[in-house]
Write a protein that holds these residues in place. Structure first.
Motif, PDB file in Angstrom:
ATOM      1  N   VAL A 291       5.082   4.577  -9.716  1.00 21.87           N
ATOM      2  CA  VAL A 291       4.899   3.411 -10.579  1.00 21.87           C
ATOM      3  C   VAL A 291       3.507   2.827 -10.370  1.00 21.87           C
ATOM      4  O   VAL A 291       2.812   2.452 -11.328  1.00 21.87           O
ATOM      5  CB  VAL A 291       5.993   2.364 -10.309  1.00 21.87           C
ATOM      6  CG1 VAL A 291       5.700   1.055 -11.035  1.00 21.87           C
ATOM      7  CG2 VAL A 291       7.358   2.901 -10.741  1.00 21.87           C
ATOM      8  N   LEU A 292       3.073   2.735  -9.115  1.00 25.41           N
ATOM      9  CA  LEU A 292       1.731   2.227  -8.845  1.00 25.41           C
ATOM     10  C   LEU A 292       0.667   3.156  -9.434  1.00 25.41           C
ATOM     11  O   LEU A 292      -0.367   2.689  -9.927  1.00 25.41           O
ATOM     12  CB  LEU A 292       1.528   2.078  -7.342  1.00 25.41           C
ATOM     13  CG  LEU A 292       2.330   0.966  -6.665  1.00 25.41           C
ATOM     14  CD1 LEU A 292       2.083   0.957  -5.164  1.00 25.41           C
ATOM     15  CD2 LEU A 292       1.970  -0.391  -7.257  1.00 25.41           C
ATOM     16  N   MET A 293       0.912   4.462  -9.389  1.00 26.61           N
ATOM     17  CA  MET A 293      -0.035   5.397  -9.984  1.00 26.61           C
ATOM     18  C   MET A 293      -0.143   5.185 -11.493  1.00 26.61           C
ATOM     19  O   MET A 293      -1.239   5.245 -12.067  1.00 26.61           O
ATOM     20  CB  MET A 293       0.399   6.831  -9.688  1.00 26.61           C
ATOM     21  CG  MET A 293       0.107   7.302  -8.273  1.00 26.61           C
ATOM     22  SD  MET A 293      -1.642   7.679  -7.988  1.00 26.61           S
ATOM     23  CE  MET A 293      -1.848   9.134  -9.018  1.00 26.61           C
ATOM     24  N   LEU A 294       0.986   4.931 -12.156  1.00 25.79           N
ATOM     25  CA  LEU A 294       0.960   4.696 -13.597  1.00 25.79           C
ATOM     26  C   LEU A 294       0.129   3.465 -13.932  1.00 25.79           C
ATOM     27  O   LEU A 294      -0.687   3.475 -14.865  1.00 25.79           O
ATOM     28  CB  LEU A 294       2.386   4.530 -14.128  1.00 25.79           C
ATOM     29  CG  LEU A 294       3.256   5.782 -14.183  1.00 25.79           C
ATOM     30  CD1 LEU A 294       4.670   5.424 -14.613  1.00 25.79           C
ATOM     31  CD2 LEU A 294       2.657   6.807 -15.147  1.00 25.79           C
ATOM     32  N   GLN A 295       0.337   2.389 -13.177  1.00 27.73           N
ATOM     33  CA  GLN A 295      -0.431   1.177 -13.441  1.00 27.73           C
ATOM     34  C   GLN A 295      -1.901   1.381 -13.098  1.00 27.73           C
ATOM     35  O   GLN A 295      -2.790   0.859 -13.776  1.00 27.73           O
ATOM     36  CB  GLN A 295       0.137   0.002 -12.639  1.00 27.73           C
ATOM     37  CG  GLN A 295      -0.538  -1.333 -12.927  1.00 27.73           C
ATOM     38  CD  GLN A 295      -0.430  -1.747 -14.390  1.00 27.73           C
ATOM     39  OE1 GLN A 295       0.573  -1.463 -15.040  1.00 27.73           O
ATOM     40  NE2 GLN A 295      -1.446  -2.415 -14.914  1.00 27.73           N
ATOM     41  N   ASN A 296      -2.168   2.154 -12.060  1.00 22.93           N
ATOM     42  CA  ASN A 296      -3.551   2.419 -11.686  1.00 22.93           C
ATOM     43  C   ASN A 296      -4.297   3.127 -12.807  1.00 22.93           C
ATOM     44  O   ASN A 296      -5.485   2.878 -13.037  1.00 22.93           O
ATOM     45  CB  ASN A 296      -3.581   3.250 -10.407  1.00 22.93           C
ATOM     46  CG  ASN A 296      -4.983   3.529  -9.930  1.00 22.93           C
ATOM     47  OD1 ASN A 296      -5.558   4.569 -10.239  1.00 22.93           O
ATOM     48  ND2 ASN A 296      -5.556   2.591  -9.191  1.00 22.93           N
TER      49      ASN A 296
ATOM     50  N   ALA B  37       4.470  -3.236 -10.913  1.00 23.26           N
ATOM     51  CA  ALA B  37       3.419  -2.783 -10.008  1.00 23.26           C
ATOM     52  C   ALA B  37       2.944  -3.911  -9.103  1.00 23.26           C
ATOM     53  O   ALA B  37       2.687  -3.693  -7.908  1.00 23.26           O
ATOM     54  CB  ALA B  37       2.251  -2.214 -10.809  1.00 23.26           C
ATOM     55  N   ARG B  38       2.813  -5.122  -9.651  1.00 19.94           N
ATOM     56  CA  ARG B  38       2.401  -6.254  -8.811  1.00 19.94           C
ATOM     57  C   ARG B  38       3.412  -6.512  -7.700  1.00 19.94           C
ATOM     58  O   ARG B  38       3.046  -6.798  -6.552  1.00 19.94           O
ATOM     59  CB  ARG B  38       2.228  -7.511  -9.671  1.00 19.94           C
ATOM     60  CG  ARG B  38       0.957  -7.552 -10.477  1.00 19.94           C
ATOM     61  CD  ARG B  38       0.687  -8.943 -11.027  1.00 19.94           C
ATOM     62  NE  ARG B  38       1.716  -9.370 -11.953  1.00 19.94           N
ATOM     63  CZ  ARG B  38       1.670  -9.171 -13.277  1.00 19.94           C
ATOM     64  NH1 ARG B  38       0.629  -8.512 -13.798  1.00 19.94           N
ATOM     65  NH2 ARG B  38       2.629  -9.611 -14.060  1.00 19.94           N
TER      66      ARG B  38
ATOM     67  N   GLY C  48      -4.792  -1.263  -7.543  1.00 20.91           N
ATOM     68  CA  GLY C  48      -4.170  -0.656  -6.371  1.00 20.91           C
ATOM     69  C   GLY C  48      -4.802   0.627  -5.878  1.00 20.91           C
ATOM     70  O   GLY C  48      -4.204   1.320  -5.049  1.00 20.91           O
ATOM     71  N   SER C  49      -6.037   0.947  -6.312  1.00 22.10           N
ATOM     72  CA  SER C  49      -6.652   2.197  -5.855  1.00 22.10           C
ATOM     73  C   SER C  49      -6.775   2.237  -4.340  1.00 22.10           C
ATOM     74  O   SER C  49      -6.424   3.242  -3.693  1.00 22.10           O
ATOM     75  CB  SER C  49      -8.030   2.377  -6.487  1.00 22.10           C
ATOM     76  OG  SER C  49      -7.945   2.660  -7.858  1.00 22.10           O
ATOM     77  N   ASP C  50      -7.277   1.167  -3.756  1.00 20.51           N
ATOM     78  CA  ASP C  50      -7.485   1.149  -2.310  1.00 20.51           C
ATOM     79  C   ASP C  50      -6.157   1.280  -1.573  1.00 20.51           C
ATOM     80  O   ASP C  50      -6.054   2.025  -0.589  1.00 20.51           O
ATOM     81  CB  ASP C  50      -8.179  -0.148  -1.891  1.00 20.51           C
ATOM     82  CG  ASP C  50      -9.624  -0.213  -2.371  1.00 20.51           C
ATOM     83  OD1 ASP C  50     -10.175   0.844  -2.742  1.00 20.51           O
ATOM     84  OD2 ASP C  50     -10.194  -1.322  -2.382  1.00 20.51           O
TER      85      ASP C  50
ATOM     86  N   ALA D 207       2.546  -5.973  -3.691  1.00 22.49           N
ATOM     87  CA  ALA D 207       2.660  -7.067  -2.726  1.00 22.49           C
ATOM     88  C   ALA D 207       3.430  -6.651  -1.478  1.00 22.49           C
ATOM     89  O   ALA D 207       3.320  -7.292  -0.428  1.00 22.49           O
ATOM     90  CB  ALA D 207       3.354  -8.264  -3.386  1.00 22.49           C
ATOM     91  N   ARG D 208       4.209  -5.579  -1.571  1.00 21.38           N
ATOM     92  CA  ARG D 208       5.014  -5.138  -0.437  1.00 21.38           C
ATOM     93  C   ARG D 208       4.332  -4.062   0.392  1.00 21.38           C
ATOM     94  O   ARG D 208       4.863  -3.643   1.418  1.00 21.38           O
ATOM     95  CB  ARG D 208       6.359  -4.604  -0.940  1.00 21.38           C
ATOM     96  CG  ARG D 208       7.144  -5.600  -1.765  1.00 21.38           C
ATOM     97  CD  ARG D 208       8.524  -5.084  -2.062  1.00 21.38           C
ATOM     98  NE  ARG D 208       9.204  -5.858  -3.087  1.00 21.38           N
ATOM     99  CZ  ARG D 208      10.510  -5.817  -3.315  1.00 21.38           C
ATOM    100  NH1 ARG D 208      11.274  -5.041  -2.586  1.00 21.38           N
ATOM    101  NH2 ARG D 208      11.057  -6.541  -4.266  1.00 21.38           N
ATOM    102  N   LEU D 209       3.168  -3.606  -0.046  1.00 20.36           N
ATOM    103  CA  LEU D 209       2.464  -2.572   0.702  1.00 20.36           C
ATOM    104  C   LEU D 209       1.816  -3.157   1.952  1.00 20.36           C
ATOM    105  O   LEU D 209       1.259  -4.259   1.925  1.00 20.36           O
ATOM    106  CB  LEU D 209       1.390  -1.920  -0.166  1.00 20.36           C
ATOM    107  CG  LEU D 209       1.842  -0.822  -1.126  1.00 20.36           C
ATOM    108  CD1 LEU D 209       0.674  -0.358  -1.972  1.00 20.36           C
ATOM    109  CD2 LEU D 209       2.423   0.357  -0.375  1.00 20.36           C
ATOM    110  N   ASP D 210       1.879  -2.420   3.027  1.00 21.63           N
ATOM    111  CA  ASP D 210       1.235  -2.788   4.281  1.00 21.63           C
ATOM    112  C   ASP D 210      -0.274  -2.650   4.087  1.00 21.63           C
ATOM    113  O   ASP D 210      -0.771  -1.542   3.885  1.00 21.63           O
ATOM    114  CB  ASP D 210       1.737  -1.856   5.388  1.00 21.63           C
ATOM    115  CG  ASP D 210       1.160  -2.179   6.756  1.00 21.63           C
ATOM    116  OD1 ASP D 210       0.077  -2.797   6.832  1.00 21.63           O
ATOM    117  OD2 ASP D 210       1.791  -1.789   7.767  1.00 21.63           O
TER     118      ASP D 210
END
Length: 680
Positions: free
Chosen positions: A214-219, A186-187, A225-227, A191-194
């Motif tokens: 994957v980001l949703m799972l970690q959230n 997730a990290r 990564g909510s924002d 890091a690759r998100l605009d």
């Protein structure tokens, strides 16, 4: 007319009137190449591919170019959506040659199928740093005739490269199961998100729902990564990539800001995004646009993409009347003509960015929301509800008028795997609708999902468990691939969780058994794309990496682990899943390529929970099932649910790490047990 006129593929039929002497992939073409000792020109594309159409118009419809092709080559057309096994092999050629993969794919083969040159789009005149297509044809014809040793050498090098690609990236180092590997992946993705516009990278931008999962799972674990997730989901919805009149998403945006889409609409994108937005609506219920996307996407799919048998079509094209985006775009004059009021047209244009100069080609504008509706309403001195009340009938009238336009071509083939993705998406949408308190939408989603699944099981699965991939005009054909088996199995599991009907769980277990018997790599450490009795190509590829859709491997591992948690898995299922996870330990360092496997691995973590609902019938445990559904969005770990017919009062057993609770009968106690489990 050439041979493609008799094809069952809508894409191949598009080329039936080309002057090219096209063959479909098959014995007739391959035997002629061997008999005449001619190289094969293999052209791979799909019906909604814009640049495939461009190359067809420029080259395949040109008589002089076709004459060169017919003189020097045996020409084979392949629909990559029907034959992903062929496409997957020969995409590696352009990768090995230092080019980006994609479509149209143009590869030149020896008569025994070995590639010796390849590329994607070739222009009719030298441009884009590439030779003209006719120059290429003449050069390769000369190479074949006068420098055969060079051809053989190049073919052997490429074949060896394909073997090395197949063997690469498989090591048991590292870990993929558990909270820390998920956090690491997730990290990397975060890091690759605009940070300004959401999405991955700069441009073009694809939704990439599998990575967002994957980001949703970690959230869910720690709020990370909510924002960024909300930014991405909102920008995609507000952008031109979303169809603001009908619902549903286009394939991708060509720019950073999600404004200009490539207007093709694919079933798989909308299937994956439907589930993602449904889950997000439960994670962030205060953001109403998430629910809106779900409602509108379901309505779009039912209205525009559903076939008479209850399954769903593959795609719609980007072009209509030969112009990309013409069907979807508007001018101020067109708005006024349809709405019949200058004030209404100006109001709508201001909200959705329709400008006299246009924001697209030919003075046309792509509908989008430059500002959030709340800001627009505030600027206009009205409430957001009042804004929507005024806009809704205007959108409806424009949609009605749009239906009178010449529509883009629709690819009416039915693909098993893509329908499997949609069944899962509809099941997730139904679960979300239940939590919103919208039972009619919940029932509609389940009805759509159930009808599609029944058709697939009845018509696409044979007596011996073999799965077929394609249905066109009611004729089911083409042997299915691992993704077809895996996606259909997961769809059945999702329907079992949604309905608690045992028929769906039984179907999933049978499909998993078939995959283990016919797709498994020797030693049970992976799975091949094709079954053991399918057509033999130059390589029997393994299913490993995600593409625009999850990998068959990732989804099958999820299925095997969920069946194991429920205690109904075929023999060897858990061992096979764990062997895959161990072999692909390095996947955690490549989350873009292995997002589905990373997500699936969390079902193997000690934290993963399973709830068995026991009772005389599904209706008897309905209250407990609703409790589980309500608790699920607040849980940190992966959860699997199953029903077991049993005498006695309704009960739930909550299991984690081979330890189960005593039977729980009270909904409040069940909710507490689930949330306590999730917080450990």
């Amino acid at each position: 007319m050439n041979r493609l006129a008799q094809s069952k593929s809508p894409y191949l039929r598009q080329h039936a009137e080309n002057p090219v002497d096209w063959y479909p992939w098959g014995d007739e073409a391959l035997e002629r190449a061997r008999r005449e000792d001619k190289p094969i020109l293999l052209s791979v594309g799909y019906s909604a591919c814009h640049w495939c159409h461009v190359m067809a118009h420029e080259s395949f419809e040109d008589a002089d170019t076709a004459a060169l092709m017919n003189t020097h080559f045996i020409n084979i057309k392949v629909d990559r959506e029907e034959r992903p096994d062929i496409d997957e092999i020969y995409q590696k050629v352009v990768l090995l040659m230092g080019q980006g993969g994609g479509w149209p794919l143009t590869v030149f083969l020896t008569p025994d199928h070995r590639p010796f040159y390849g590329g994607t789009y070739f222009p009719p005149v030298p441009s884009y740093g590439r030779p003209s297509f006719r120059q290429l044809l003449l050069a390769l014809a000369d190479l074949w005739k006068n420098r055969r040793d060079d051809v053989e050498g190049q073919a052997e090098q490429l074949l060896e490269g394909i073997r090395e690609l197949a063997a690469g990236g498989q090591d048991g180092e590292g870990a993929i199961v558990g909270p820390e590997p998920l956090a690491t992946a997730a990290r990397d993705l975060l890091a690759r998100l605009d940070p300004e516009w959401g999405g991955f990278g700069r441009q073009p931008k694809f939704p990439n729902a599998t990575c967002l999962e994957v980001l949703m799972l970690q959230n869910r674990v720690d709020g990370t990564g909510s924002d960024e997730l909300l930014l991405t989901l909102e920008k995609m919805w507000r952008g031109g990539i979303y169809d603001h009149l009908r619902g549903g998403f286009a394939r991708y945006a060509v720019d950073r800001v999600w404004l200009v889409p490539h207007f093709e609409k694919m079933l798989y994108d909308n299937a994956l995004l439907l589930g993602l937005y449904a889950d997000a609506s439960l994670r962030w219920p205060e953001h109403g646009f998430l629910r809106r996307v779900v409602r509108e996407t379901v309505a779009y799919l039912e209205a525009d993409m559903r076939g008479p048998a209850g399954t769903f079509y593959a795609a719609t094209d980007a072009d209509s009347e030969g112009v990309e985006g013409k069907y979807f775009c508007w001018t101020p004059a067109q708005l006024e003509q349809v709405l019949g009021s200058r004030d209404d047209a100006a109001f709508f244009a201001a909200v959705y960015g329709v400008d006299p100069r246009g924001n697209f080609e030919h003075g046309m504008s792509i509908l989008h929301l430059a500002q959030p509706p709340a800001q627009i309403a505030q600027a206009l001195g009205m409430t957001e509800a009042a804004l929507e009340a005024r806009l809704a009938p205007l959108r409806a009238r424009l949609l009605e008028a749009r239906y009178q336009r010449v529509p883009p071509l629709r690819d009416d083939k039915i693909l098993t795997s893509w329908n499997g993705l949609l069944i899962s998406g509809l099941a997730r949408a139904a679960a979300a609708a239940e939590q919103w308190g919208e039972p009619e939408l919940q029932a509609r989603c389940l009805a759509l999902a159930t009808a599609a699944a029944r058709r697939l099981l009845d018509a696409h699965v044979g007596a011996h468990g073999e799965v077929m991939r394609v249905d066109f005009d009611g004729v089911v054909h083409t042997r299915g691939y691992l993704e077809d088996v895996a996606f259909l199995a997961r769809a059945c599991l999702d329907l079992h969780e949604a309905t608690l009907e045992l028929v769906w769980q039984d179907a999933a277990a049978k499909l998993a058994r078939y995959a283990l018997a016919h797709h498994a790599v020797a030693g049970g450490v992976g799975f091949y794309v094709t079954a053991d009795d399918a057509e033999r190509l130059i390589e029997r590829s393994e299913s490993q990496h995600d593409s625009a859709i999850p990998s068959g491997l990732g989804v099958l591992v999820e299925v095997l682990l969920r069946l194991d948690l429920a205690g109904v898995a075929p023999a060897g299922a858990r061992a096979a899943a764990e062997a895959c996870l161990q072999r692909q330990g390095a996947a955690i360092r490549q989350p873009f390529a292995f997002a589905s496997l990373i997500a699936a691995a969390q079902f193997a973590a000690p934290e993963a929970a399973h709830v068995t609902l026991r009772g005389a019938s599904a209706s008897a445990v309905a209250e407990l099932a609703r409790t589980v559904a309500a608790a699920r969005p607040g849980m940190r770990a992966r959860l699997a649910v199953s029903f077991e017919a049993a005498e006695g009062p309704p009960a739930a057993l909550v299991c984690r790490a081979q330890v189960c609770s005593v039977p729980i009968h009270a909904p409040d106690a069940l909710r507490a047990a689930l949330l306590d489990e999730a917080s450990r």
